[in-house]
Write a protein that holds these residues in place. Structure first.
Motif, PDB file in Angstrom:
ATOM      1  N   LEU A 167       7.658   1.901 -10.351  1.00 45.15           N
ATOM      2  CA  LEU A 167       7.062   1.419  -9.021  1.00 45.15           C
ATOM      3  C   LEU A 167       5.813   0.986  -8.888  1.00 45.15           C
ATOM      4  N   ASN A 168       4.790   1.586  -9.763  1.00 44.60           N
ATOM      5  CA  ASN A 168       3.403   0.789  -9.618  1.00 44.60           C
ATOM      6  C   ASN A 168       3.557  -0.487 -10.350  1.00 44.60           C
ATOM      7  N   ALA A 169       4.315  -0.683 -11.502  1.00 41.28           N
ATOM      8  CA  ALA A 169       4.440  -1.800 -12.056  1.00 41.28           C
ATOM      9  C   ALA A 169       4.851  -2.996 -11.267  1.00 41.28           C
ATOM     10  N   LEU A 170       6.029  -2.405 -10.478  1.00 42.32           N
ATOM     11  CA  LEU A 170       6.543  -3.492  -9.247  1.00 42.32           C
ATOM     12  C   LEU A 170       5.510  -3.820  -8.291  1.00 42.32           C
ATOM     13  N   GLU A 211       0.887  -1.193   0.015  1.00 40.95           N
ATOM     14  CA  GLU A 211       0.105   0.143  -0.047  1.00 40.95           C
ATOM     15  C   GLU A 211       0.892   1.415  -0.042  1.00 40.95           C
ATOM     16  N   GLN A 212       1.853   1.371   0.862  1.00 39.63           N
ATOM     17  CA  GLN A 212       2.819   2.031   0.873  1.00 39.63           C
ATOM     18  C   GLN A 212       3.333   2.498  -0.616  1.00 39.63           C
ATOM     19  N   LEU A 213       3.881   1.534  -1.194  1.00 37.65           N
ATOM     20  CA  LEU A 213       4.376   1.515  -2.413  1.00 37.65           C
ATOM     21  C   LEU A 213       3.737   2.335  -3.486  1.00 37.65           C
ATOM     22  N   ARG A 214       2.571   1.812  -3.338  1.00 37.58           N
ATOM     23  CA  ARG A 214       1.371   2.331  -4.345  1.00 37.58           C
ATOM     24  C   ARG A 214       1.205   3.841  -4.239  1.00 37.58           C
ATOM     25  N   THR A 215       1.196   4.234  -2.903  1.00 43.80           N
ATOM     26  CA  THR A 215       1.031   5.585  -2.500  1.00 43.80           C
ATOM     27  C   THR A 215       2.206   6.410  -3.094  1.00 43.80           C
ATOM     28  N   VAL A 216       3.361   5.958  -2.954  1.00 40.01           N
ATOM     29  CA  VAL A 216       4.561   6.854  -3.443  1.00 40.01           C
ATOM     30  C   VAL A 216       4.497   6.781  -4.612  1.00 40.01           C
ATOM     31  N   ALA A 217       4.277   5.913  -5.452  1.00 38.70           N
ATOM     32  CA  ALA A 217       4.124   5.892  -6.908  1.00 38.70           C
ATOM     33  C   ALA A 217       3.361   6.734  -7.262  1.00 38.70           C
ATOM     34  N   GLY A 218       1.858   6.876  -6.750  1.00 39.55           N
ATOM     35  CA  GLY A 218       0.984   7.619  -7.358  1.00 39.55           C
ATOM     36  C   GLY A 218       1.265   9.009  -6.935  1.00 39.55           C
ATOM     37  N   ILE A 219       1.979   9.475  -5.728  1.00 40.08           N
ATOM     38  CA  ILE A 219       2.631  10.915  -5.625  1.00 40.08           C
ATOM     39  C   ILE A 219       3.559  11.158  -6.723  1.00 40.08           C
ATOM     40  N   ALA A 272       5.434  14.851  -9.089  1.00 44.21           N
ATOM     41  CA  ALA A 272       6.665  14.850  -9.062  1.00 44.21           C
ATOM     42  C   ALA A 272       7.162  14.595 -10.613  1.00 44.21           C
ATOM     43  N   ARG A 273       6.291  14.724 -11.595  1.00 41.73           N
ATOM     44  CA  ARG A 273       6.745  14.391 -13.075  1.00 41.73           C
ATOM     45  C   ARG A 273       7.209  12.940 -13.100  1.00 41.73           C
ATOM     46  N   GLY A 274       6.988  12.343 -12.280  1.00 42.39           N
ATOM     47  CA  GLY A 274       7.275  10.603 -12.493  1.00 42.39           C
ATOM     48  C   GLY A 274       8.513  10.447 -11.956  1.00 42.39           C
ATOM     49  N   GLY A 327       7.839   6.741 -11.074  1.00 39.29           N
ATOM     50  CA  GLY A 327       6.342   6.288 -10.503  1.00 39.29           C
ATOM     51  C   GLY A 327       5.818   5.079 -11.335  1.00 39.29           C
ATOM     52  N   ALA A 328       5.882   5.022 -12.698  1.00 39.04           N
ATOM     53  CA  ALA A 328       5.166   3.872 -13.364  1.00 39.04           C
ATOM     54  C   ALA A 328       5.849   2.682 -13.032  1.00 39.04           C
TER      55      ALA A 328
END
Length: 573
Positions: free
Chosen positions: A371-374, A119-127, A132-134, A368-369
């Motif tokens: 991290l989301n994929a991971l 959940e934290q990883l997805r949150t960081v990726a979304g931010i 943060a321009r990715g 971010g992309a």
């Protein structure tokens, strides 16, 4: 005769040693500030700026931020202005901070112990993707750093982070920074002890404590119970390293006073054994010694390492026990020399029968992309936990044996390999001129390019290369990428181009290393060769030449670091 007497008196007076200026140590000299940095910290705690960010600056914008908040107190909440694009490295030392900076921020997300849930990883990726321009860099302090952050969005970012148990509290500033912890805490089969309760105890009790929010400079902590000693303990202000005491059982060996930058010093063992129950209190004692006795007059001498250099470990331990603990610590054993690497790259069994997979993002650069994929990949393969490492790596925990092969294959498709080449595996780079106001040269792209070139240049001797060979690239003298501790460390400089002009280049450090199985378990700082500077475009050619010489002349079993330490200067240029 009178004249002679006066001359003699003047001579005698001039021969007297000058009185030393006070170091602005609170317990000795009082708290009267001796520079502006100390003034603004006493006027208003850096912790208090959060309210102004939320209630004023996020609404009124960048131009409303006062100077001491922007260039001082914002750091207490993980925020630095980033470098304005287009300013070359030759102007870094010539321009004022206000001329160098952009209207955007670097934000450092604090990850004590490098721990992230799904959940934290997805949150960081979304931010990262939304604000943060990715961008999302994994630092060698186990943090994740974002760029292009606007002050107007900071409160919303904080809200999202804190909703999943993350924060930027004291991620920068003259405070206790992120606590490095073993990425394998609680899962490694060969773990001496799990340091997680100690890290959690320190974080919950002391991070954000106003009594500890005005230190002379930053304070770095490392805690590990893993036998690979995987938290670079020799270069932190305080480190607790797992050991087995013959009488008292498992606990920690205490190290104090390490730090690099422009005046590198390795930490000293105090010879003291610290039980897990004592550890938070001992940590609290050491940080208060730094607060009370640390040097504040000159900022370039305000790290704990300078106090340790003057006091020595015996006096430091005595002050800790007598003035701050009120009891004596037991003497303890030294940590046993590591038998394998502490970067945790590759596939390894956990103590519960599952596997952890150490992945290599090139020089810590992800987005971010990715991290989301991971996160999706982890969920598909039964994992809900990720760890970052002090080597800019990612470690995915809890993969079932039957899912390992599939996970490794699909992670590689994301650019996250579990089987990197020698140069991919052990190359690190700091942020560099792309975003950092202190940087002189570009680092991330340079390191990536050099790795690619070396893999081609040395393809014919691939089977003769050592298992690991560290190449650390730093954009300025401050050594965020730990250049003095690398086999090959590159410190960014502007150097003559040989045609009457200047170009980006590096001073070379050779033969450094911290306690690990490749370096005889001895922390050593690298040597510099007089006059040796290499242009950025020539780094791969130079490193190739150096490695070929090492292969040709090394003795049986000789590490690169040992060879470089012993080699004549002519062999190294």
């Amino acid at each position: 005769m009178v004249a002679d007497t006066r001359d003699n008196q003047r001579g005698a007076a001039s021969a007297k040693p000058r009185a030393k200026k006070p170091n602005a140590q609170w317990k000795i000299d009082g708290t009267e500030p001796m520079n502006h940095n100390e003034e603004f910290k006493l006027e208003d705690s850096g912790l208090n700026v959060r309210q102004r960010i939320e209630e004023q600056y996020a609404h009124e914008g960048f131009d409303a931020i006062t100077d001491d908040d922007l260039h001082g107190r914002f750091r207490w909440w993980g925020l630095y202005t980033q470098r304005r694009p287009g300013i070359d490295g030759g102007r870094t030392a010539k321009l004022d901070t206000r001329e160098l900076e952009d209207r955007y921020f670097m934000m450092r997300i604090r990850l004590d112990g490098g721990q992230l849930s799904l959940e934290q990883l997805r949150t960081v990726a979304g931010i990262s993707e939304e604000f943060a321009r990715g961008t999302a860099d994994v630092s060698d302090r186990q943090n994740i750093q974002l760029h292009w952050i606007e002050v107007e969005n900071v409160p919303e970012i904080w809200r999202r982070l804190e909703s999943v148990g993350l924060s930027t509290t004291e991620a920068c500033g003259d405070v206790s920074r992120v606590i490095l912890g073993s990425p394998l805490a609680g899962v490694a089969a060969d773990e001496i002890l799990d340091p997680t309760p100690v890290i959690d105890g320190i974080k919950s009790r002391f991070i954000g404590d106003p009594e500890l929010a005005n230190l002379p400079r930053k304070f770095k902590t490392a805690i590990s119970g893993h036998p690979s000693q995987d938290v670079v303990h020799e270069i932190n202000d305080i480190s607790l390293v797992g050991v087995q005491h013959p009488e008292h059982g498992v606990g920690f060996d205490l190290w104090v006073g390490g730090g690099l930058s422009t005046n590198a010093m390795l930490a000293k063992r105090l010879g003291a054994f610290v039980t897990p129950e004592q550890a938070p209190e001992v940590w609290h004692g050491v940080i208060r010694i730094f607060r009370d006795y640390g040097y504040r007059r000159l900022r370039n001498r305000a790290r704990l390492k300078f106090l340790m250099a003057d006091w020595g470990p015996e006096k430091f331990r005595q002050v800790l026990e007598d003035e701050y603990l009120g009891y004596s610590l037991a003497d303890g054993p030294e940590p046993i020399a590591p038998e394998h690497s502490g970067d945790h790259v590759g596939v390894h069994p956990q103590k519960d029968g599952k596997y952890y997979v150490g992945l290599n993002p090139m020089v810590g650069r992800v987005n971010g992309a990715t991290l989301n994929a991971l996160a999706d990949l982890m969920e598909q393969h039964g994992s809900a936990r990720l760890r970052t490492t002090p080597y800019q790596k990612l470690v995915v925990l809890d993969i079932p044996e039957e899912s390992v092969a599939s996970f490794v294959e699909k992670a590689d498709e994301l650019g996250l390999t579990a089987a990197p080449s020698v140069f991919q595996r052990d190359t690190m780079a700091c942020t560099g001129i792309e975003f950092c106001k202190l940087a002189i040269v570009e680092t991330k792209d340079t390191a990536t390019r050099v790795v690619g070139e070396l893999e081609e240049r040395l393809a014919d001797v691939r089977d003769q290369l050592p298992e690991q060979l560290s190449l650390y690239v730093n954009g300025c003298p401050n050594s965020c990428a730990r250049i003095q501790t690398a086999d090959i460390g590159l410190k960014g400089q502007i150097i003559p181009d040989g045609e009457g002009g200047q170009t980006s280049g590096f001073q070379v450090h050779l033969g450094g290393g911290l306690a690990n199985y490749r370096n005889d378990a001895a922390g050593e700082l690298g040597r510099t060769v007089r006059g040796l500077k290499v242009a950025s475009d020539d780094v791969a050619e130079y490193v190739e030449k150096l490695i070929r010489r090492y292969i040709a002349s090394r003795e049986e079993g000789e590490t690169f670091a040992r060879w470089a330490k012993n080699a004549d200067e002519e062999e190294l240029v």
